[in-house]
Design an enzyme around this catalytic site. Sequence first.
Site, mmCIF file in Angstrom:
data_model
loop_
_atom_site.group_PDB
_atom_site.id
_atom_site.type_symbol
_atom_site.label_atom_id
_atom_site.label_comp_id
_atom_site.label_asym_id
_atom_site.label_seq_id
_atom_site.Cartn_x
_atom_site.Cartn_y
_atom_site.Cartn_z
ATOM 1 C CE LYS A 1 -22.905 -18.232 -72.874
ATOM 2 N NZ LYS A 1 -23.835 -19.092 -72.094
ATOM 3 C CB SER B 1 -24.472 -16.889 -69.173
ATOM 4 O OG SER B 1 -24.444 -18.168 -69.771
ATOM 5 C CB SER C 1 -27.026 -19.935 -69.689
ATOM 6 O OG SER C 1 -26.575 -19.692 -68.378
#
Length: 593
Positions: A69, A143, A167
Site C-alpha cells: 500500500k 483504504s 481499512s
Amino acid sequence: MTPTPVRSSFDVCAAIHRASESARTSAHGPVWLALRDERDLMARAERLQRLDTKASAALPLYGVAFAVKDNIDVAGLPTTAGCPAFAYTPRDSAPVVERLEQAGAICIGKTHLDQFATGLVGTRAPQGPIPNPFHADYVCGGSSSGSAVAVALGQVAFALGTDTAGSGRIPAAFNNLVGIKPSRGLLSTRGIVPACRSLDCVSILARDLATAWKVMQVAAWRDDTDPFSREVLQRPVVGSMVRLGLLAPLEFCGDAMAESHFAAVAGQWKALGAETIEVPFAPFMEVADLLYEGPWVAERDAAVGNFLRAHPDDCDPAVRSIVESAARFSATDAFRGSYRLRELTVQLAPVWRQIDALLVPTAPTIPTLAAVAREPIAVNAQLGRYVNFVNLLDLAAIAVPAGFRGDGLPAGFTLIAPAGSDHALAELAHRYLSSYPNRLGVSDTIGQAGAPPQPLVDDRGWVRLAVAGAHMRGMPLNHELVSHDARFVATARTAPRYRLHALPGPIPKPGLVRAPEGASVGLELWDLPSEGFGRFVAKIPAPMAIGSVELDSGAWVKGFVCEPIALVEATDITSYGDWRTYVDSRCAPLAVE
C-alpha cells in the site's frame, strides 16, 4: 573448485516477470501507483534463483510476489499516501517490507489507497476509484483498495495494507480475501505515513489463510526503534467448545442479502458446535463513535493537517473535511475522550470472560460507486459499524471470506478477540474454512498437508472451473462456457506441479497433466451455476476430462485435465507458460505488401 549450486526447480524469474507484466498491463482501474523497474525485479529474482536448494528452502517466502500500500515506504519508489503532491522517495524500506524481502518475497510495486488512509470505500483518491472485481458497479473497499484488488485479481500472492479503523478488513470482505488485522504493535509501523499513529496497524491481505499466516509469522517483530512496537504475548488457542459473541441488535442498512448471508454463517458456526451468546452492541458503538465523532480525529490532523492546510486543492474533499473537523476538539476533549474509552473498556471486560471471540459481519452492506458519489461521508460511515471499535479497544481481528451472496458479490465475517489472540483467531478461521471452503477453493492447512476438497459449490450452487486452453476468453470455444451462463473471475496459475502439452489433431487442444517435474501454468477461472456446469461437463469429449487442479495459492478447483494416453504423440509446451502464448507463437505475422 567451487561446486555449481543446485538451483531450485521453481523459476523465480519467470514468476516475478509474470507478476510484473500482469500489473503493468492491468486494465482494472488504477490498482498500481508505482512499479519497480523490470531490470531491478529481474536482478532480485536472479539473486534468489542462484541460491542452492537448501538456501532457497530456508526462505519461507521464496520467490513470492507481493504488493505494498502506498503509505508504506519501499526503497526507491515514491510514497504518496494517495496524494501526488505529498510524494517523497525513501532511501530505506519500512522494516515490515525489509523482513518480507529477507524471507524471499519480492515487492513489485505500490498500490492505490484512499488518500492518507482515510476511508473505507476505495474512491477517495485523485486517480479515481477502482471498481469491485466481481461487479464493476460496486466499491472495492478501502483504504487498502489497490492491495486488495491486486490480490483478488491474482497479480500477487499477498499484499500489505494498513488498518486503523477497518481499512484492511473491509477490502478483504469486498474482494473475497483473508484480512489479518494484527494486535497493535505486533508489526512495526516505522516507515509508514500515519493516519492515527497510536492506533495504526499493518494489515495482511491474501487469498488463503495459510499464506496470510505465513506472512504474519515473518513480519511479526519487536522493533525497538518504533515507540509503538511491543511484545504481544499470544493467548491460548481456543478448545473444541467455542463460545462466539453475536452483537445485538445487528444493522444491515436495509441490505437483506447481507443479513441473510450472515445468518447463514452464524448457522454454520453452530453446526460446527459453537455456542453463540448475545452481546449488547451499544458500548461497542459508543467506542466506534469516539474515532471520527470524538477527539481521536485530531490524530489525523497531527499526521497530515499541516500539509492539508498548505495544499487544500491537492486533497480529496471528503478527506480534507474529516481532518479539518479536528479543529472543534480541544486538549480537554482529548482527555475526556481518553477517560471515556477507559470506562468503556472496563465495562466491556466481562464480555471477554464470557466469549472466546466476537463473530460480526465485516460490513453491514456493500455500496455502489454511485451511492458513495452521492453521499461520500454517510455511506463510508455505514461501513465502519463493525470495524471502527477494534483498534481503540486494543483488539485483534481476522476477516474471513464466506462465499458469495445471491447477487454474486463477496461476503464475509470477522472474528475479534483481545490483543494477543492472533494465533487463536487464525486457528478458528482455519476450522471454519476447512469445513466450509469458500468459492475461491480455499481449504486452509496451517502446518498440515491438505487433500483436495470436494467440488466447490457456494451458497448459490455455483462451481469454480479452471480452463487452460480453447475455452479461455478470445479463444474458439469460449462461447461454450458463456452459453452455460459462466462468468469470468480472474486469471490465475497452477501450482508448480503441472505440464502443458499440445495434443495432435485438426483442432488445437491443450493437455494439462500433473507431473513430478512440473511448472506453473497460466489459466483462467470461471464460475458456472451447478446446472450449467453439469450440462457443460456432459459435452466434454475424450481424452479431456474434469478433475481437480491445484492453484499456486494452494487452493483446489475443478478444471480440465487430460488422459495420459493422449500424450503419446503430444508436444510438451510447458516452457511457453500458458496456452495463449503458445498459440500466439504459432501465428505467423501478416505479410505487408
